[in-house]
Design an enzyme around this catalytic site. Sequence first.
Site, short mmCIF file in Angstrom:
data_model
loop_
_atom_site.label_atom_id
_atom_site.label_comp_id
_atom_site.label_asym_id
_atom_site.label_seq_id
_atom_site.Cartn_x
_atom_site.Cartn_y
_atom_site.Cartn_z
N GLY A 79 2.91 -4.48 9.04
CA GLY A 79 3.00 -2.94 9.48
C GLY A 79 1.84 -2.09 8.63
O GLY A 79 1.99 -1.15 8.15
N THR A 80 0.78 -2.83 8.62
CA THR A 80 -0.51 -2.02 8.25
C THR A 80 -1.72 -2.24 9.25
O THR A 80 -1.86 -3.16 9.93
CB THR A 80 -0.99 -2.83 6.89
OG1 THR A 80 -2.40 -2.12 6.47
CG2 THR A 80 -1.27 -4.05 6.78
N GLN A 133 0.82 -1.18 -0.10
CA GLN A 133 -0.05 -0.02 0.03
C GLN A 133 0.91 1.09 -0.17
O GLN A 133 0.40 2.47 -0.11
CB GLN A 133 -0.76 0.09 1.32
CG GLN A 133 -1.82 -1.06 1.47
CD GLN A 133 -2.33 -1.38 2.85
OE1 GLN A 133 -3.43 -0.81 2.89
NE2 GLN A 133 -1.84 -2.19 3.75
N ASN A 134 2.20 1.20 0.24
CA ASN A 134 3.12 2.23 0.34
C ASN A 134 3.32 2.80 -1.15
O ASN A 134 3.60 2.30 -2.11
CB ASN A 134 4.45 1.78 0.94
CG ASN A 134 4.36 1.23 2.25
OD1 ASN A 134 3.08 1.47 3.01
ND2 ASN A 134 5.19 0.35 2.83
N CYS A 148 2.15 17.80 -19.70
CA CYS A 148 2.43 16.40 -19.68
C CYS A 148 3.48 16.35 -20.93
O CYS A 148 3.26 16.46 -21.78
CB CYS A 148 1.18 15.67 -20.18
SG CYS A 148 1.42 14.08 -20.59
N HIS A 194 -1.56 1.17 -4.52
CA HIS A 194 -2.05 2.55 -4.29
C HIS A 194 -1.39 3.65 -4.91
O HIS A 194 -1.18 5.06 -4.67
CB HIS A 194 -2.04 2.99 -2.64
CG HIS A 194 -3.01 2.35 -1.90
ND1 HIS A 194 -2.92 2.16 -0.19
CD2 HIS A 194 -4.13 1.59 -2.11
CE1 HIS A 194 -4.33 1.68 -0.07
NE2 HIS A 194 -4.87 1.32 -0.99
N CYS A 249 -1.09 11.63 -16.27
CA CYS A 249 -1.76 12.72 -16.81
C CYS A 249 -3.21 12.59 -16.98
O CYS A 249 -3.67 11.62 -17.51
CB CYS A 249 -1.20 12.81 -18.28
SG CYS A 249 -2.12 14.39 -19.17
N GLU A 275 1.76 -3.56 17.18
CA GLU A 275 0.77 -3.91 18.36
C GLU A 275 -0.38 -4.54 17.62
O GLU A 275 -0.35 -4.88 16.30
CB GLU A 275 0.40 -2.48 18.82
CG GLU A 275 -0.13 -1.44 17.30
CD GLU A 275 -0.22 -0.05 17.92
OE1 GLU A 275 -1.15 0.87 17.10
OE2 GLU A 275 0.62 0.63 18.66
P1 OAD Z 1 -1.41 3.00 9.16
O1 OAD Z 1 -0.57 4.20 9.56
O2 OAD Z 1 -2.73 3.25 9.13
O3 OAD Z 1 -0.77 1.71 10.04
C1 OAD Z 1 0.50 1.70 10.05
C2 OAD Z 1 0.68 0.32 11.03
O4 OAD Z 1 1.99 0.09 11.13
C3 OAD Z 1 0.08 0.47 12.37
O5 OAD Z 1 -0.75 -0.72 12.52
C4 OAD Z 1 1.17 0.51 13.41
O6 OAD Z 1 1.07 -0.26 14.57
C5 OAD Z 1 2.15 -0.31 12.35
N1 OAD Z 1 3.68 0.01 12.55
C6 OAD Z 1 4.31 1.26 12.93
N2 OAD Z 1 5.56 1.07 13.23
C7 OAD Z 1 5.78 -0.31 13.00
C8 OAD Z 1 7.12 -0.99 12.89
N3 OAD Z 1 8.15 -0.49 12.94
N4 OAD Z 1 7.01 -2.39 12.74
C9 OAD Z 1 5.93 -2.82 12.66
N5 OAD Z 1 4.49 -2.51 12.56
C10 OAD Z 1 4.69 -0.85 12.73
O7 OAD Z 1 -0.84 2.64 7.62
P2 OAD Z 1 -1.51 1.61 6.65
O8 OAD Z 1 -1.88 0.67 7.17
O9 OAD Z 1 -0.35 1.33 5.62
O10 OAD Z 1 -3.76 5.13 1.65
O11 OAD Z 1 -2.37 2.62 5.75
C11 OAD Z 1 -3.33 2.21 4.70
C12 OAD Z 1 -3.61 3.38 3.92
O12 OAD Z 1 -4.05 4.12 4.70
C13 OAD Z 1 -2.35 3.99 3.13
O13 OAD Z 1 -1.99 3.39 1.99
C14 OAD Z 1 -3.09 5.43 2.71
C15 OAD Z 1 -3.62 5.55 3.97
O14 OAD Z 1 -4.72 6.53 4.03
C16 OAD Z 1 -4.02 6.20 0.58
O15 OAD Z 1 -3.27 7.27 0.96
C17 OAD Z 1 -5.20 5.86 -0.21
#
Ligand code: OAD
Length: 239
Positions: A181-182, A96-97, A141, A114, A122, A209
Site C-alpha cells: 500500500g505505498t 510510513q503511516n 510543553c 515518518h 517540543c 495497482e
Molecule cells: P500514497 O497515497 O502515495 O500511496 C498509497 C498507495 O496505496 C497507492 O499506490 C495505492 O494504489 C495503494 N492503495 C490504496 N488503497 C489500497 C488498498 N486497499 N490495498 C492496497 N493498496 C492500496 O501513500 P504512501 O505511499 O504511504 O509522507 O505515501 C508516502 C508518504 O507520502 C507518506 O508517508 C506521507 C506522504 O507525503 C509525509 O507526510 C512526510
Amino acid sequence: MSTLNGKQVGRIVILTGAGVSAESGLATFRDSGGLWENHDPMDIATPEAFARDPGLVYRFYNARRNQLAEVSPNPAHEALARLQREFPGEVFLVTQNVDDLHERGGSVQVCHMHGELRSHLCNACEERMPATGDIDGESRCPRCATAGRMRPDIVWFGEIPYHMDRIAMTLARCDLFIAVGTSGVVYPAAGFVREARMAGAYAVELNREISEVTGLFDEQRQGDASVTMTALVEELLAD
Ligand code: OAD
C-alpha cells in the site's frame, strides 16, 4: 524458516504505506480523493509551511489525530500482527503511516519512520511525548514548560526520517522484503526495495495497482491489502 516461491525465508522486512489504512477509512495521499488532492504538501508538510502558517498545520494534524477515534484496524493490520506473533523467524515492520492502526491491530513492534499522530514534539527541549489532546501555537510543553514551541511529531519533507540506521541494518540482512500500500514515490522509503534486493532478498509488492516501483520487485500481487496481505501471511505461516 518458511519458503516463498522456492526462496528460504527467515528474516522479513515489511514496509507499509497509506494503502494499508485505506480500507479502515483513512484517506491515502495520492489516490483520487487523497489528502494531497486538496492540499499542496508544501503548504502543510514542511518546516517552512509550519513557520509560515502554523495554524493551518496544527489544524490539519489535530483533525487527522482526532479522526483516529473514528476508525479501526482492518484485516491487513491484523494479518501483519499475526505474522509478527506466529512467524518463527524475524519480522520487522516499518511504516510510513502516522496513524496507530498497526498497534491497535495487535502489532507490538512498529517502526514509525515518518513519526506518529499520537505523539507531540517540543522544539525547545526536543522531547517527544504522548499526545493527550490538540496543540496550537500557545501550547506549553509538559516537560520543559516552554510555551509556543510544540509541533506535531511528524517527519516533514526536508527532514530526516526516524530510525534510518536500524532500518538500513535490517534491510541489509533480510531475505524477504514486502511493500504494502505505498506508491513508491517518497524517498528514502521508495529506495528500500533496492537495498533489500542488493542484500539478496526476494521482493513482493502488494498494491491495488501498478506503482512507480513495481518493476523493481520480483513479483506484484494486485488487490486490496486486506485480501492480499491476509493470503500472503497464510502462505508464510503454512510451511
Ligand atoms: P500514497 O497515497 O502515495 O500511496 C498509497 C498507495 O496505496 C497507492 O499506490 C495505492 O494504489 C495503494 N492503495 C490504496 N488503497 C489500497 C488498498 N486497499 N490495498 C492496497 N493498496 C492500496 O501513500 P504512501 O505511499 O504511504 O509522507 O505515501 C508516502 C508518504 O507520502 C507518506 O508517508 C506521507 C506522504 O507525503 C509525509 O507526510 C512526510
